[in-house]
Design a protein around this motif. Structure first.
Motif, mmCIF file in Angstrom:
data_model
loop_
_atom_site.group_PDB
_atom_site.id
_atom_site.type_symbol
_atom_site.label_atom_id
_atom_site.label_comp_id
_atom_site.label_asym_id
_atom_site.label_seq_id
_atom_site.Cartn_x
_atom_site.Cartn_y
_atom_site.Cartn_z
ATOM 1 N N GLN A 1 -8.447 -3.100 -8.313
ATOM 2 C CA GLN A 1 -9.102 -1.812 -8.448
ATOM 3 C C GLN A 1 -10.566 -2.031 -8.820
ATOM 4 O OE1 GLN A 1 -7.695 1.327 -7.888
ATOM 5 N NE2 GLN A 1 -6.081 0.022 -7.025
ATOM 6 N N SER A 2 -11.452 -1.360 -8.091
ATOM 7 C CA SER A 2 -12.878 -1.468 -8.375
ATOM 8 C C SER A 2 -13.589 -0.265 -7.782
ATOM 9 C CB SER A 2 -13.466 -2.743 -7.770
ATOM 10 O OG SER A 2 -14.868 -2.757 -7.885
ATOM 11 N N VAL B 1 -14.578 4.041 -5.085
ATOM 12 C CA VAL B 1 -13.398 4.596 -5.757
ATOM 13 C C VAL B 1 -13.875 5.161 -7.098
ATOM 14 C CG1 VAL B 1 -11.069 4.154 -6.603
ATOM 15 C CG2 VAL B 1 -11.977 2.813 -4.676
ATOM 16 N N SER C 1 -13.958 -5.330 -11.492
ATOM 17 C CA SER C 1 -12.682 -5.240 -10.783
ATOM 18 C C SER C 1 -11.507 -5.699 -11.643
ATOM 19 C CB SER C 1 -12.732 -6.089 -9.519
ATOM 20 O OG SER C 1 -12.856 -7.459 -9.858
ATOM 21 N N ALA D 1 -12.067 4.227 -10.518
ATOM 22 C CA ALA D 1 -11.804 2.813 -10.806
ATOM 23 C C ALA D 1 -12.939 2.229 -11.635
ATOM 24 C CB ALA D 1 -11.650 2.035 -9.510
ATOM 25 N N THR E 1 -12.108 -7.399 -3.625
ATOM 26 C CA THR E 1 -12.239 -6.137 -4.358
ATOM 27 C C THR E 1 -13.050 -6.309 -5.640
ATOM 28 O OG1 THR E 1 -10.010 -6.559 -5.230
ATOM 29 C CG2 THR E 1 -10.211 -4.980 -3.435
#
Length: 347
Positions: A28-29, A14, A21, A17, A106
């Motif tokens: 989100q990471s 991602v 995390s 991101a 994540t």
């Protein structure tokens, strides 16, 4: 996030991101791992500990055990074979379970730890093939690897764990994820221990020392795995809207049932047939270990009267301290201390 919200599998990458995390599940990471920029401060020290435990079965010379195995009594050979069969099943399933867990983490550092854990389980599983190929013919080895399908006591024990794992796999939510971790701690932190005690009892009588040395290495790895999963458990409880009292009740209830099944298995596979381990001692030891694991998960002890290790001799086999040789000086190696959980004698 609510407890009943479906978990999303981690994305491959991602770009917008952060590397560290924002959460353990559904966070989100970027999925890029920088060990100097991670969310959980305990992740890197645990990674180093897991690396320091590295070993392979080929390091162990089985020639002495090959001779001694033929000299074991029929009951001893039967217990030896069935315990190896149990361990082979558990570590096979554990490899896949670790990968299923990793799919939803994540945090890239925890994914990395789970990858190392899965690799170690593969090594454990291969070690059982290595032991058996050193002691019995291929036909007998194949038979031992089939025990889990046909032995009623073994099936009952295994299915208890598998139902918890499959509930998560079939319906991945924070709650089923958390509950599957409890079953994992049962598997890695309790289900091995009556079997381990059988091998350690042989070793303290200078019998099957090579096999017991290998079991000792596996034991050390499993202690680290329990440490990892209990930390993940704590992080999930802290980050999600879960009923903490209900979670603690689930831990206590699950370990009571797990201990009951483990005691049943211990009586079935060991009983009072082997000098050095009595049924009463093994029952008390299983309850003692259950208390340790439940404490690690932040719940109340299910067996409050069992606070002292009833088999203190086993401490020498459950851990290898830094700078010391393996038991009976079979070979000298340097190891990092596993954790503060090693060698509990009292709670």
């Amino acid at each position: 996030m609510k407890a009943d919200q479906t978990l999303k599998e981690r994305k491959l990458y991602v770009p917008d991101a952060p590397n560290a995390s924002t959460g353990i599940l559904n966070g989100q990471s970027s999925n890029v791992l920088n060990w100097d920029d991670v969310r959980y401060s305990w992740a890197y020290p645990l990674y180093k500990q897991m690396l320091s435990n590295f070993w392979t079965p080929f390091e162990i010379n089985m020639s002495g055990d090959r001779k001694q195995y033929a000299e074991l009594a029929r009951d001893e050979q039967d217990a030896f074979n069935k315990i190896i069969g149990l361990l082979a099943f558990l570590d096979s399933i554990q490899t896949d379970y670790a990968n299923r867990v990793a799919n939803y983490l994540t945090d890239s550092s925890l994914t990395a730890l789970m990858t190392v854990l899965a690799f170690q389980e593969v090594v454990h599983n291969q070690s059982y093939s290595y032991v058996l190929s050193s002691l019995v013919d291929k036909g007998k080895q194949d038979e031992i690897f089939e025990y889990w399908k046909h032995d009623a006591v073994l099936k009952e024990r295994n299915e208890f764990i598998m139902e918890g794992y499959e509930a998560f796999v079939n319906n991945p939510t924070p709650e089923t994820f958390l509950e599957s971790i409890v079953y994992d701690v049962v598997l890695e932190g309790l289900n091995f221990y009556s079997g381990f005690s059988f091998f350690y009892n042989l070793a303290r009588n200078q019998r099957m020392v090579s096999t017991s040395t290998m079991i000792n290495y596996i034991n050390r790895d499993e202690q680290l795995h329990v440490n990892l999963f209990t930390k993940i458990y704590g992080a999930v409880v802290a980050e999600f809207d879960l009923d903490k009292k209900e979670a603690a009740h689930f831990v206590e209830k699950t370990f009571k049932k797990a201990a009951e099944l483990e005691i049943k298995w211990g009586k079935y596979i060991i009983g009072d047939r082997f000098p050095g381990i009595s049924t009463s001692e093994l029952d008390a030891y299983i309850k003692f270990i259950s208390n340790i694991r439940v404490n690690q998960l932040g719940a109340e002890r299910p067996f409050p009267e069992h606070r002292k290790n009833p088999m203190p001799w086993i401490k020498a086999y459950e851990s290898v301290n830094e700078g010391k040789s393996d038991f009976f000086e079979q070979k000298s190696r340097q190891y990092t201390k596993v954790s503060e959980d090693n060698g509990f004698d009292e709670l």
